[in-house]
Design a protein around this motif. Structure first.
Motif, PDB file in Angstrom:
ATOM      1  N   GLY A 248       0.864  -1.184  -0.031  1.00 31.05           N
ATOM      2  CA  GLY A 248      -0.077   0.006  -0.149  1.00 31.05           C
ATOM      3  C   GLY A 248       0.900   1.330  -0.047  1.00 31.05           C
ATOM      4  O   GLY A 248       0.428   2.227  -0.545  1.00 31.05           O
ATOM      5  N   ILE A 252       0.374   3.932  -3.090  1.00 32.65           N
ATOM      6  CA  ILE A 252      -0.417   5.074  -2.805  1.00 32.65           C
ATOM      7  C   ILE A 252       0.333   6.518  -3.430  1.00 32.65           C
ATOM      8  O   ILE A 252      -0.299   7.219  -3.790  1.00 32.65           O
ATOM      9  CB  ILE A 252      -0.421   5.443  -1.328  1.00 32.65           C
ATOM     10  CG1 ILE A 252      -1.488   6.371  -0.936  1.00 32.65           C
ATOM     11  CG2 ILE A 252       0.989   6.011  -0.923  1.00 32.65           C
ATOM     12  CD1 ILE A 252      -1.813   6.588   0.571  1.00 32.65           C
ATOM     13  N   GLY A 258      -3.592   7.640  -4.186  1.00 26.79           N
ATOM     14  CA  GLY A 258      -3.778   6.188  -4.144  1.00 26.79           C
ATOM     15  C   GLY A 258      -5.019   5.760  -4.839  1.00 26.79           C
ATOM     16  O   GLY A 258      -5.685   4.747  -4.600  1.00 26.79           O
ATOM     17  N   TYR A 262      -4.591   1.684  -4.843  1.00 24.52           N
ATOM     18  CA  TYR A 262      -4.571   1.219  -3.461  1.00 24.52           C
ATOM     19  C   TYR A 262      -5.306   0.153  -3.073  1.00 24.52           C
ATOM     20  O   TYR A 262      -4.722  -0.963  -2.728  1.00 24.52           O
ATOM     21  CB  TYR A 262      -4.644   2.250  -2.490  1.00 24.52           C
ATOM     22  CG  TYR A 262      -4.355   2.057  -1.064  1.00 24.52           C
ATOM     23  CD1 TYR A 262      -2.998   2.566  -0.433  1.00 24.52           C
ATOM     24  CD2 TYR A 262      -5.299   1.490  -0.029  1.00 24.52           C
ATOM     25  CE1 TYR A 262      -2.612   2.274   0.878  1.00 24.52           C
ATOM     26  CE2 TYR A 262      -4.828   1.113   1.322  1.00 24.52           C
ATOM     27  CZ  TYR A 262      -3.548   1.512   1.413  1.00 24.52           C
ATOM     28  OH  TYR A 262      -3.446   1.244   2.836  1.00 24.52           O
ATOM     29  N   PRO A 263      -6.651   0.171  -3.074  1.00 22.43           N
ATOM     30  CA  PRO A 263      -7.613  -1.039  -2.731  1.00 22.43           C
ATOM     31  C   PRO A 263      -7.221  -2.527  -3.717  1.00 22.43           C
ATOM     32  O   PRO A 263      -7.250  -3.374  -3.224  1.00 22.43           O
ATOM     33  CB  PRO A 263      -8.858  -0.558  -2.762  1.00 22.43           C
ATOM     34  CG  PRO A 263      -8.999   0.550  -3.984  1.00 22.43           C
ATOM     35  CD  PRO A 263      -7.538   1.201  -3.312  1.00 22.43           C
ATOM     36  N   GLY A 284      -8.851  -2.919   1.549  1.00 17.89           N
ATOM     37  CA  GLY A 284      -8.316  -1.602   1.080  1.00 17.89           C
ATOM     38  C   GLY A 284      -9.008  -0.695   1.070  1.00 17.89           C
ATOM     39  O   GLY A 284      -8.702   0.614   1.032  1.00 17.89           O
ATOM     40  N   TRP A 285     -10.349  -0.755   0.576  1.00 16.96           N
ATOM     41  CA  TRP A 285     -11.199   0.355   0.575  1.00 16.96           C
ATOM     42  C   TRP A 285     -11.491   0.801   1.773  1.00 16.96           C
ATOM     43  O   TRP A 285     -11.728   2.137   1.872  1.00 16.96           O
ATOM     44  CB  TRP A 285     -12.704  -0.256  -0.174  1.00 16.96           C
ATOM     45  CG  TRP A 285     -12.422  -0.065  -1.695  1.00 16.96           C
ATOM     46  CD1 TRP A 285     -12.492  -1.229  -2.373  1.00 16.96           C
ATOM     47  CD2 TRP A 285     -12.320   1.226  -2.608  1.00 16.96           C
ATOM     48  NE1 TRP A 285     -12.326  -1.022  -3.894  1.00 16.96           N
ATOM     49  CE2 TRP A 285     -12.480   0.469  -3.852  1.00 16.96           C
ATOM     50  CE3 TRP A 285     -12.419   2.184  -2.254  1.00 16.96           C
ATOM     51  CZ2 TRP A 285     -12.086   1.222  -5.324  1.00 16.96           C
ATOM     52  CZ3 TRP A 285     -12.257   3.216  -3.402  1.00 16.96           C
ATOM     53  CH2 TRP A 285     -12.200   2.690  -4.825  1.00 16.96           C
ATOM     54  N   TRP A 288      -8.184   2.994   2.787  1.00 13.18           N
ATOM     55  CA  TRP A 288      -8.103   3.896   2.050  1.00 13.18           C
ATOM     56  C   TRP A 288      -9.233   5.043   2.145  1.00 13.18           C
ATOM     57  O   TRP A 288      -9.110   6.455   2.226  1.00 13.18           O
ATOM     58  CB  TRP A 288      -8.224   3.583   0.487  1.00 13.18           C
ATOM     59  CG  TRP A 288      -7.954   4.908  -0.461  1.00 13.18           C
ATOM     60  CD1 TRP A 288      -6.692   5.333  -0.758  1.00 13.18           C
ATOM     61  CD2 TRP A 288      -8.915   5.396  -1.253  1.00 13.18           C
ATOM     62  NE1 TRP A 288      -6.886   6.496  -1.779  1.00 13.18           N
ATOM     63  CE2 TRP A 288      -8.206   6.569  -1.909  1.00 13.18           C
ATOM     64  CE3 TRP A 288     -10.407   5.572  -1.200  1.00 13.18           C
ATOM     65  CZ2 TRP A 288      -8.966   7.579  -2.575  1.00 13.18           C
ATOM     66  CZ3 TRP A 288     -10.924   6.323  -1.942  1.00 13.18           C
ATOM     67  CH2 TRP A 288     -10.145   7.149  -2.680  1.00 13.18           C
ATOM     68  N   GLN A 291      -8.977   6.928   5.922  1.00 11.82           N
ATOM     69  CA  GLN A 291      -8.134   8.107   5.999  1.00 11.82           C
ATOM     70  C   GLN A 291      -8.257   9.065   4.942  1.00 11.82           C
ATOM     71  O   GLN A 291      -7.799  10.054   5.215  1.00 11.82           O
ATOM     72  CB  GLN A 291      -6.767   7.160   5.818  1.00 11.82           C
ATOM     73  CG  GLN A 291      -6.418   6.309   7.072  1.00 11.82           C
ATOM     74  CD  GLN A 291      -6.348   6.811   8.246  1.00 11.82           C
ATOM     75  OE1 GLN A 291      -5.842   7.824   8.538  1.00 11.82           O
ATOM     76  NE2 GLN A 291      -7.064   5.908   9.484  1.00 11.82           N
ATOM     77  N   THR A 292      -8.847   8.954   3.810  1.00 16.17           N
ATOM     78  CA  THR A 292      -8.893   9.837   2.919  1.00 16.17           C
ATOM     79  C   THR A 292     -10.096  10.833   3.505  1.00 16.17           C
ATOM     80  O   THR A 292      -9.985  12.079   3.252  1.00 16.17           O
ATOM     81  CB  THR A 292      -9.351   9.382   1.534  1.00 16.17           C
ATOM     82  OG1 THR A 292      -8.325   8.395   0.854  1.00 16.17           O
ATOM     83  CG2 THR A 292      -9.559  10.503   0.393  1.00 16.17           C
TER      84      THR A 292
END
Length: 313
Positions: A248, A252, A258, A262-263, A284-285, A288, A291-292
């Motif tokens: 990851g 990213i 990412g 990323y996911p 992953g989703w 991501w 945190q996004t």
């Protein structure tokens, strides 16, 4: 093009991943995300906030040797605004972060930016340490995965080393210039070097090192705790989770924040270790997405509050 192409690649990867899945696979993926226990996501977000606060606090150790003492609140908001900018234009956040400190704390931009470069060097060394631990724990499987995906971390190291050599060569050329634009850049470079050298002049070296380890422990914990949101992934070993964290970390930087990559990269790694694609990509989703969202909220609030809390500036 630097903004649109990575963003377009990310969107295409999302489309390809979803369109290539069956209706049942998409349903399982969505249910994994929808049924994720909020408490683990909240704990992950808490670890994320602590890492960002520690980064803002650590910054002071680099600024003190040059005689600057900006407020912690301004340092934290500059950090969050930088993360938000990176979602739009990769690597633009570092420039914005230095510019915000210049605007609201009167720290010369070149010196502020120099300290940020020093920070990045310390973080890169930590990433190498995490990669080394992950390889020790999952040597054969991780190296096989990197080979299958045509990912060679050595290229990243060589690219960065080449970049450092080119920057050093550029510094030498500028230092010898006496007239023209290069001569005007000399003062800027002198301030930049002073900012970078601040890491060698710190009185609180051990505190800086302690914060650096704390930041990366928080990164790993905010990633690790999400495994409990997916029943299947909750049985993954520490070695597998660290391997996913490493993948990851490389993924990213491929697209804006990412997105898409990323996911999908995380999902591919979990498949490699025998987990389902739906469970891995859901993991992953969730990582991501949470945190996004944190960066979007805190970054936007930072842009809003910086001029309000610094009216005199």
């Amino acid at each position: 093009m630097k903004v649109a192409i990575p963003l377009g690649i990310g969107i295409l990867l999302i489309y390809y991943s979803l369109s290539s899945a069956t209706t049942q696979e998409r349903a399982i993926l969505w249910n994994n995300i929808k049924d994720a226990p909020p408490v683990y996501i909240a704990v992950s977000l808490m670890f994320g906030v602590l890492s960002h606060l520690s980064r803002a606090y650590r910054w002071q150790y680099l600024l003190q040797p040059m005689g600057y003492h900006p407020k912690l609140s301004n340092r934290f908001m500059a950090v969050m605004a930088a993360y938000l900018a990176n979602l739009g234009i990769p690597r633009s956040g570092e420039l914005l972060r230095g510019a915000l400190l210049t605007t609201y704390e009167d720290v010369p931009f070149e010196k502020a930016f120099g300290t940020i470069i020093s920070e990045r060097i310390a973080d890169f060394l930590m990433l190498l340490l995490v990669v080394s631990i992950a390889i020790v724990l999952q040597t054969d499987t991780l190296l096989s995965y990197l080979h299958e995906q045509n990912i060679n971390p050595l290229y990243t190291v060589l690219f960065l080393a080449a970049g450092v050599l080119l920057i050093a060569l550029g510094f030498k050329i500028i230092q010898r210039a006496k007239t023209g634009i290069l001569a005007k850049l000399k003062d800027f470079m002198a301030g930049l070097v002073e900012g970078m050298k601040s890491i060698l002049k710190m009185r609180n070296k051990w505190a800086f090192i302690g914060h650096t380890f704390f930041i990366w422990i928080m990164y790993i914990l905010m990633f690790w705790v999400i495994k409990f949101t997916i029943p299947e992934i909750s049985y993954a070993s520490t070695g597998v989770i660290l391997a996913a964290f490493v993948i990851g970390s490389f993924a990213i930087s491929v697209t804006n924040g990412g997105i898409g990559v990323y996911p999908i990269s995380i999902g591919a790694l979990f498949i490699f270790f025998g987990f389902s694609k739906e469970g891995g990509e859901a993991f992953g989703w969730i990582v991501w997405g949470s945190q996004t969202l944190l960066v979007l909220v805190l970054g936007a609030l930072s842009f809003l509050l910086l001029p309000i809390l610094n009216r005199k500036k």
